[in-house]
Design a protein around this motif. Structure first.
Motif, mmCIF file in Angstrom:
data_model
loop_
_atom_site.group_PDB
_atom_site.id
_atom_site.type_symbol
_atom_site.label_atom_id
_atom_site.label_comp_id
_atom_site.label_asym_id
_atom_site.label_seq_id
_atom_site.Cartn_x
_atom_site.Cartn_y
_atom_site.Cartn_z
ATOM 1 N N LEU A 1 -6.780 -3.151 -4.756
ATOM 2 C CA LEU A 1 -5.923 -1.724 -4.742
ATOM 3 C C LEU A 1 -6.001 -0.952 -3.430
ATOM 4 C CD1 LEU A 1 -4.503 0.439 -6.280
ATOM 5 C CD2 LEU A 1 -6.527 1.457 -6.960
ATOM 6 N N GLN A 2 -7.198 -1.188 -2.945
ATOM 7 C CA GLN A 2 -7.509 -0.616 -1.438
ATOM 8 C C GLN A 2 -6.602 -1.322 -0.257
ATOM 9 O OE1 GLN A 2 -11.373 -0.585 -0.005
ATOM 10 N NE2 GLN A 2 -10.853 0.755 1.827
ATOM 11 N N GLY A 3 -6.500 -2.643 -0.648
ATOM 12 C CA GLY A 3 -5.685 -3.451 0.545
ATOM 13 C C GLY A 3 -4.155 -3.218 0.219
ATOM 14 N N VAL A 4 -3.736 -3.070 -0.927
ATOM 15 C CA VAL A 4 -2.316 -3.203 -1.367
ATOM 16 C C VAL A 4 -1.921 -1.503 -0.719
ATOM 17 C CG1 VAL A 4 -0.725 -2.482 -3.161
ATOM 18 C CG2 VAL A 4 -2.446 -4.283 -3.434
ATOM 19 N N LEU A 5 -2.815 -0.427 -1.040
ATOM 20 C CA LEU A 5 -2.564 0.823 -0.563
ATOM 21 C C LEU A 5 -2.421 0.734 1.061
ATOM 22 C CD1 LEU A 5 -4.695 3.190 -2.688
ATOM 23 C CD2 LEU A 5 -2.451 2.846 -2.892
ATOM 24 N N TYR A 6 -3.174 0.211 1.688
ATOM 25 C CA TYR A 6 -3.211 -0.101 3.160
ATOM 26 C C TYR A 6 -2.127 -0.815 3.587
ATOM 27 C CZ TYR A 6 -4.484 -1.506 7.822
ATOM 28 O OH TYR A 6 -4.771 -2.176 9.033
ATOM 29 N N THR A 7 -1.768 -1.765 2.739
ATOM 30 C CA THR A 7 -0.496 -2.609 3.287
ATOM 31 C C THR A 7 0.779 -1.554 2.846
ATOM 32 O OG1 THR A 7 -1.204 -4.595 2.635
ATOM 33 C CG2 THR A 7 0.988 -4.625 2.756
ATOM 34 N N ALA A 8 0.881 -0.788 1.934
ATOM 35 C CA ALA A 8 2.087 0.040 1.725
ATOM 36 C C ALA A 8 2.061 1.041 2.844
ATOM 37 C CB ALA A 8 1.785 0.638 0.381
ATOM 38 N N ARG A 9 1.019 1.646 3.142
ATOM 39 C CA ARG A 9 0.863 2.838 4.248
ATOM 40 C C ARG A 9 1.497 2.031 5.532
ATOM 41 N NH1 ARG A 9 -4.691 5.618 5.560
ATOM 42 N NH2 ARG A 9 -5.030 3.567 6.241
ATOM 43 N N GLY A 10 1.054 0.712 5.723
ATOM 44 C CA GLY A 10 1.201 0.243 7.122
ATOM 45 C C GLY A 10 2.926 0.011 7.190
ATOM 46 N N ILE A 11 3.549 -0.552 5.957
ATOM 47 C CA ILE A 11 4.823 -0.834 6.059
ATOM 48 C C ILE A 11 5.608 0.387 6.157
ATOM 49 C CG2 ILE A 11 6.577 -1.644 4.413
ATOM 50 C CD1 ILE A 11 4.744 -3.739 3.252
ATOM 51 N N SER A 12 5.302 1.434 5.395
ATOM 52 C CA SER A 12 5.921 2.801 5.498
ATOM 53 C C SER A 12 5.934 3.303 6.900
ATOM 54 C CB SER A 12 5.309 3.729 4.630
ATOM 55 O OG SER A 12 5.317 3.571 3.315
ATOM 56 N N VAL B 1 -8.197 6.940 -8.235
ATOM 57 C CA VAL B 1 -7.997 5.943 -7.283
ATOM 58 C C VAL B 1 -9.477 5.381 -6.509
ATOM 59 C CG1 VAL B 1 -7.157 5.345 -4.966
ATOM 60 C CG2 VAL B 1 -5.907 6.562 -6.634
ATOM 61 N N ASN B 2 -10.099 6.473 -6.253
ATOM 62 C CA ASN B 2 -11.616 6.012 -5.624
ATOM 63 C C ASN B 2 -12.214 5.214 -6.821
ATOM 64 O OD1 ASN B 2 -11.084 7.298 -3.400
ATOM 65 N ND2 ASN B 2 -11.697 9.255 -4.049
ATOM 66 N N GLN B 3 -12.219 5.205 -7.862
ATOM 67 C CA GLN B 3 -13.054 4.560 -9.012
ATOM 68 C C GLN B 3 -12.360 3.214 -8.946
ATOM 69 O OE1 GLN B 3 -12.958 6.839 -12.415
ATOM 70 N NE2 GLN B 3 -14.583 8.368 -11.658
ATOM 71 N N ASN B 4 -11.124 2.784 -8.722
ATOM 72 C CA ASN B 4 -10.525 1.621 -8.910
ATOM 73 C C ASN B 4 -10.146 0.839 -7.602
ATOM 74 O OD1 ASN B 4 -9.788 1.325 -12.151
ATOM 75 N ND2 ASN B 4 -9.690 3.398 -11.472
ATOM 76 N N LEU B 5 -10.698 1.268 -6.372
ATOM 77 C CA LEU B 5 -10.403 0.636 -4.959
ATOM 78 C C LEU B 5 -10.467 -0.842 -5.077
ATOM 79 C CD1 LEU B 5 -11.556 3.304 -2.571
ATOM 80 C CD2 LEU B 5 -9.146 2.744 -3.085
#
Length: 489
Positions: free
Chosen positions: A101-112, A53-57
């Motif tokens: 990918l970092q923005g998508v992960l942040y959005t998914a965490r915020g929605i959860s 994940v860190n390599q593809n943020l």
């Protein structure tokens, strides 16, 4: 060749492995080895996943849709209202640069997180999947949130002790009644001082962040005041409030309240002052309160502080008109492990605009929850056996709280306390400054020692104290005193 082998043969097992005849030890050894293997594989998988994940943020990704599965009792329009701000923040690439990918992960965490905050679901799990849209481009993904609903109905019966009285109660609650995270709650209780009480509350969110809520409540109660005044009071009311949580800046509440009060059931020995206030009155008021609480424990804090400011203006209609203000504060500090110092202060001011203030609006002071070693609500002006309450008051207390020696894990603590305060009626012939100075100059003071028992959700104190200084009108109580409640000085 096998015929040349003769027992005993040398063991081929590892010297640290258990003997074959000890089956129980062998079983535990095998389970521990398997657990270590699984833990190692799990930690390795997590490490490789985090590295991937860190390599593809910075990989370009874009959220095309959000699906919520399992929310059978919640309106789709309400879910969209909660999720839309997170999607808008993600798609506005000019502002947030979040189409990665970092923005998508942040959005998914915020929605959860926002779905979990609604208190509607037992579990909320978010996944990122390739978009199912036929027109989707490379890098388009969907966020799929899987939820499991909580039960909608709740019923509880209880025996409760607090504010130096006991009662039995029934509480019913309906969760998500209209599909938009609304809560409908009803509470009925019967007790020793509050003979009967009913409180109905409907609350609903007013902002997608869930930090602002609206509340509509109906309440009715009958209180026996004979312990300090020769009467009872019945009140029926309506309250409309808006609560807003400003995070580190505290919680604000703006409310309107309309209450019908009835002073009745006068004892034959009731004083003239109490008889003058008997009958019905209507209060119509607006109020604002601000609260901030950083204490580590609301019942027995060892660090942090608490502050509250309350203001009320009555007179929009009804029979009474006044301005009322109250301030509360508490600060706790840990001195050494197992010992903490707590300093608390309260004050209040009541100014009636037409004539003297009404008995139902005045402050009452005294008792184990406010000024220890004085009887409950026994301070201030009196008329015969009746405490009339006051228009201006202050109280402060300092307590040194420590663990029981060699028993720091016990829910029982010991404390030494000193309390001081006074309750007065406003003298109309003097200015506000003179009334304040007069109230501050003549405090009642008490001191003592006691035990604190944490009995969630209340705190129980057993104290031995003596009044050091008291006014003639104060009802003193020397010796042992028991207090049960949630808010102590």
């Amino acid at each position: 060749m096998a015929e040349g082998l003769h027992p005993p043969l040398q063991r081929t097992t590892h010297p640290h492995e258990p003997k074959e005849d000890d089956l129980e030890k062998l079983k535990k050894w095998q389970e521990a080895r398997l657990e270590r293997k699984l833990r190692g594989e799990y930690e390795s998988a997590v490490f490789h996943l985090a590295e991937l994940v860190n390599q593809n943020l910075e990989t370009s990704l874009s959220v095309t849709s959000v699906r919520v599965d399992g929310a059978t009792n919640t309106r789709k329009s309400f879910l969209g209202w909660l999720i839309q701000p997170w999607l808008a923040r993600h798609t506005d690439d000019r502002v947030s640069k979040s189409n990665t990918l970092q923005g998508v992960l942040y959005t998914a965490r915020g929605i959860s997180h926002i779905l979990q905050e609604t208190d509607l679901f037992h579990s909320v799990d978010a996944k990122i999947q390739r978009s199912r849209d036929h027109l989707a481009k490379e890098g388009d993904v969907d966020i799929v949130v899987t939820t499991r609903d909580k039960g909608r109905f709740y019923l509880k019966t209880a025996t409760e002790f607090g504010n130096n009285e006991g009662n039995v109660s029934v509480t019913g609650r309906v969760r998500n009644i209209f599909g938009g995270a609304e809560f409908l709650e009803g509470h009925y209780s019967a007790g020793t001082k509050t003979r009967r009480s009913f409180h109905g509350l409907l609350s609903l969110p007013l902002s997608p962040s869930l930090r602002t809520t609206g509340q509509l409540s109906l309440f009715s109660q009958e209180r026996d005041l004979s312990s300090f005044a020769s009467c009872s009071e019945i009140s029926h009311g309506l309250k409309v409030a808006i609560n807003s949580n400003w995070g580190v800046y505290g919680v604000h509440e703006v409310a309107y309240q309309a209450v019908l009060r009835h002073i009745n059931n006068l004892a034959p020995s009731a004083s003239v002052s109490i008889r003058e206030h008997a009958g019905q009155t209507i209060k119509s008021s607006i109020s604002h309160s601000w609260t901030k609480d950083t204490r580590d424990d609301k019942l027995a804090a060892s660090r942090g502080y608490y502050g509250k400011i309350f203001q009320e203006l009555a007179g929009l209609s009804g029979d009474v008109s006044f301005y009322k203000a109250e301030v509360e504060s508490q600060i706790s500090r840990c001195l050494v492990p197992g010992m903490s110092l707590s300093l608390a202060a309260r004050s209040g001011f009541l100014k009636a605009f037409t004539g003297p203030s009404h008995f139902s609006d005045r402050f009452q002071l005294g008792g184990p929850l406010s000024l220890r070693s004085l009887r409950s609500n026994s301070m201030g002006p009196r008329d015969g056996v009746d405490s009339l309450g006051g228009d201006i008051h202050w109280s402060t207390g300092i307590s040194l709280v420590s663990d029981i020696p060699r028993k720091p894990h016990w829910p029982i603590k010991s404390h030494i306390f000193v309390n001081a305060g006074r309750l007065d009626a406003m003298d109309g012939t003097k200015g506000l400054g003179d009334n304040l100075i007069g109230c501050l100059r003549r405090p009642s003071i008490s001191a003592g020692v006691g035990l604190i028992y944490r009995f969630d959700p209340v705190r129980v104190e057993v104290n031995f104290g003596v009044p050091l200084v008291a006014s003639k009108s104060d009802g003193v109580r020397r010796g042992f005193q028991v207090g049960i409640g949630m808010e102590f000085l």
